[in-house]
Design an enzyme around this catalytic site. Structure first.
Site, PDB file in Angstrom:
ATOM      1  N   HIS A  48      12.081  -2.537  -1.596  1.00 58.48           N
ATOM      2  CA  HIS A  48      11.283  -1.741  -0.652  1.00 58.48           C
ATOM      3  C   HIS A  48       9.800  -1.910  -0.967  1.00 58.48           C
ATOM      4  O   HIS A  48       9.381  -1.765  -2.098  1.00 58.48           O
ATOM      5  CB  HIS A  48      11.694  -0.266  -0.756  1.00 58.48           C
ATOM      6  CG  HIS A  48      11.327   0.565   0.441  1.00 58.48           C
ATOM      7  ND1 HIS A  48      10.033   0.676   0.901  1.00 58.48           N
ATOM      8  CD2 HIS A  48      12.075   1.328   1.272  1.00 58.48           C
ATOM      9  CE1 HIS A  48      10.014   1.478   1.968  1.00 58.48           C
ATOM     10  NE2 HIS A  48      11.248   1.880   2.217  1.00 58.48           N
TER      11      HIS A  48
ATOM     12  N   HIS B  73       8.122  -0.676   5.967  1.00 60.68           N
ATOM     13  CA  HIS B  73       7.840   0.127   7.148  1.00 60.68           C
ATOM     14  C   HIS B  73       6.848  -0.662   7.991  1.00 60.68           C
ATOM     15  O   HIS B  73       5.777  -1.012   7.495  1.00 60.68           O
ATOM     16  CB  HIS B  73       7.243   1.479   6.739  1.00 60.68           C
ATOM     17  CG  HIS B  73       8.203   2.330   5.958  1.00 60.68           C
ATOM     18  ND1 HIS B  73       7.883   3.584   5.511  1.00 60.68           N
ATOM     19  CD2 HIS B  73       9.480   2.105   5.556  1.00 60.68           C
ATOM     20  CE1 HIS B  73       8.926   4.098   4.868  1.00 60.68           C
ATOM     21  NE2 HIS B  73       9.895   3.219   4.872  1.00 60.68           N
TER      22      HIS B  73
ATOM     23  N   GLU C  48      11.993  -1.884   8.903  1.00 56.52           N
ATOM     24  CA  GLU C  48      12.826  -0.679   8.892  1.00 56.52           C
ATOM     25  C   GLU C  48      12.656   0.080  10.206  1.00 56.52           C
ATOM     26  O   GLU C  48      11.543   0.227  10.712  1.00 56.52           O
ATOM     27  CB  GLU C  48      12.432   0.211   7.695  1.00 56.52           C
ATOM     28  CG  GLU C  48      13.311   1.445   7.574  1.00 56.52           C
ATOM     29  CD  GLU C  48      13.162   2.167   6.233  1.00 56.52           C
ATOM     30  OE1 GLU C  48      12.491   1.644   5.323  1.00 56.52           O
ATOM     31  OE2 GLU C  48      13.724   3.271   6.118  1.00 56.52           O
TER      32      GLU C  48
ATOM     33  N   TYR D 293       4.710   2.414   0.223  1.00 57.45           N
ATOM     34  CA  TYR D 293       4.339   3.145   1.442  1.00 57.45           C
ATOM     35  C   TYR D 293       2.871   2.907   1.817  1.00 57.45           C
ATOM     36  O   TYR D 293       2.489   3.103   2.960  1.00 57.45           O
ATOM     37  CB  TYR D 293       4.545   4.646   1.239  1.00 57.45           C
ATOM     38  CG  TYR D 293       5.979   5.045   0.987  1.00 57.45           C
ATOM     39  CD1 TYR D 293       6.987   4.653   1.863  1.00 57.45           C
ATOM     40  CD2 TYR D 293       6.330   5.827  -0.117  1.00 57.45           C
ATOM     41  CE1 TYR D 293       8.299   5.017   1.644  1.00 57.45           C
ATOM     42  CE2 TYR D 293       7.641   6.201  -0.347  1.00 57.45           C
ATOM     43  CZ  TYR D 293       8.627   5.795   0.540  1.00 57.45           C
ATOM     44  OH  TYR D 293       9.922   6.165   0.315  1.00 57.45           O
TER      45      TYR D 293
HETATM   46 ZN    ZN Z   1      12.758   8.132   5.562  1.00 59.84          ZN
HETATM   47 FE    FE Z   2      14.811   4.252   4.717  1.00 59.39          FE
HETATM   48 FE    FE Z   3      11.810   3.247   3.913  1.00 57.94          FE
END
Ligand code: ZN
Ligand code: FE
Ligand code: FE
Length: 279
Positions: free
Chosen positions: A66, A106, A141, A69
Site C-alpha cells: 500500500h 488511492h 483502489e 496516504y
Molecule cells: Zn478505507
Molecule cells: Fe482499502
Molecule cells: Fe487504502
C-alpha cells in the site's frame, strides 16, 4: 484463496512473513513507507529474499503493498504532485525486490480542481512512473468518495485506466467498505454490482479485494472500517463476497480494526466460508 491482513513493516519483510504465517494468513499488505509521511527505510535485499523464500515455501498468494496516504498524484499543489511522483517511482523500484506483486494506491483527491482534472493528472503521473520492465502491477483502489476523492465510481477508475499507456501494468483493488460507502449496494445487489464492474471496467482488472465491513450505511461516503459482521454490510453479505465465483483466486486483505487475535479469528472465518467452494 489467499487471505491476510495489514502488517507493520517496522521489523522488515521476513518478520512480516512470519507474522502472517502465525495468523494463519497466506498473503498480507504493508505500507511501503510511513503512511502519513513519506520516510522510507533503507532497502535490505537479503531480508526481501528471506520473505520470498518463506512465501514460496508457504505458497503465499500475491502480496498487496500500500502506498502512503500522503501520496496524491492529483494534488492541486505542484510540489505535492512532484513529491507524490517521486514516491511512486521510488516505491516501484523497491517493489522489484519482491517481484510480481501488487502495489495499491488511492487514486487521489482533486481538492477542488474537479474530477476530470484529477483523472488527467493521475493518468499523467502513472504514464511517467510505470515502466515496461516493472513486474509489479499497480492497483487503483476503489474509494469511498469522502472529500474530493477520485475513484468512487467505476466510471472514474475506467477513465484513468483508459488514459494509461501501459495497461498491462494496472488493475483495480476492490475495497468492500469503500464501494459500499460509495453507493454500491454489495449487501442487497452483489451480482448487479459485479456485473456493473465488469461492464464498466472488466473483472479481469479486479486483482485484489480489501475485505472490510463499514460503520456507515450504503452511500454514506465516510470510509470508517468495521470488523467483519460488526458493521452495516454484515457477515452474511461479506460471506457472499468471499465465496463469489467471480472474485475467486484474488488475494483478500483485511483492513478491519483488530488486534492479532481478532485477525486470527477473521482469517479462520474466511477460510471456513471459502473452503466449501474450493477456491
Ligand atoms: Zn478505507
Ligand atoms: Fe482499502
Ligand atoms: Fe487504502
Amino acid at each position: 484463496m489467499p487471505i491476510g491482513n495489514h502488517l507493520s513493516a517496522s521489523k522488515g519483510f521476513a518478520a512480516m512473513g512470519r507474522a502472517a504465517v502465525a495468523l494463519g494468513a497466506d498473503t498480507f499488505a504493508f505500507f511501503t513507507r510511513n503512511p502519513r509521511g513519506g520516510a522510507v527505510k533503507k532497502m535490505d535485499p537479503a531480508d526481501a529474499g528471506k520473505l520470498l523464500d518463506l512465501a514460496g515455501e508457504q505458497h503465499f498468494g500475491k502480496l498487496v503493498a500500500h502506498a502512503p496516504y500522503t501520496m496524491n498524484l492529483c494534488a492541486a499543489k505542484e510540489d505535492v504532485r512532484r513529491f507524490s511522483l517521486e514516491v511512486i517511482v521510488d516505491d516501484l523500484k523497491r517493489m522489484e525486490y519482491l517481484p510480481g506483486n501488487y502495489y495499491n494506491f488511492h487514486p487521489g483527491s482533486h481538492v477542488g480542481q474537479g474530477e476530470e482534472a484529477g483523472i488527467a493528472l493521475i493518468a499523467e503521473a502513472l504514464n511517467k512512473a510505470l515502466t515496461k520492465e516493472q513486474t509489479t502491477t499497480v492497483l487503483l483502489e476503489t474509494m469511498a468518495g469522502k472529500g474530493s476523492e477520485v475513484g468512487r465510481t467505476f466510471e472514474e477508475l475506467r477513465a484513468i485506466l483508459d488514459a494509461v499507456e501501459l495497461k498491462e501494468k494496472v488493475g483495480v483493488c476492490f475495497d468492500t467498505c469503500h464501494v459500499w460507502d460509495g453507493g454500491y449496494d454489495i449487501a442487497g445487489r452483489l451480482d448487479e454490482v459485479l456485473e456493473e464492474f465488469d461492464r464498466v471496467i472488466g473483472l479481469d482488472r479486479l486483482r485484489a479485494v480489501h475485505f472490510n465491513d463499514s460503520m456507515n450505511v450504503c452511500g454514506a461516503r465516510k470510509d470508517r472500517h468495521a470488523r467483519i459482521g460488526e458493521g452495516c454490510i454484515g457477515a452474511e453479505a461479506l460471506r457472499r463476497v468471499a465465496v463469489h465465483p467471480l472474485l475467486s483466486g484474488r488475494p483478500f486483505i483485511l483492513e478491519t480494526p483488530n488486534d492479532d487475535e481478532g485477525y486470527r479469528r477473521e482469517i479462520a472465518l474466511f477460510r471456513e466460508w471459502t473452503k466449501a467452494c474450493g477456491t
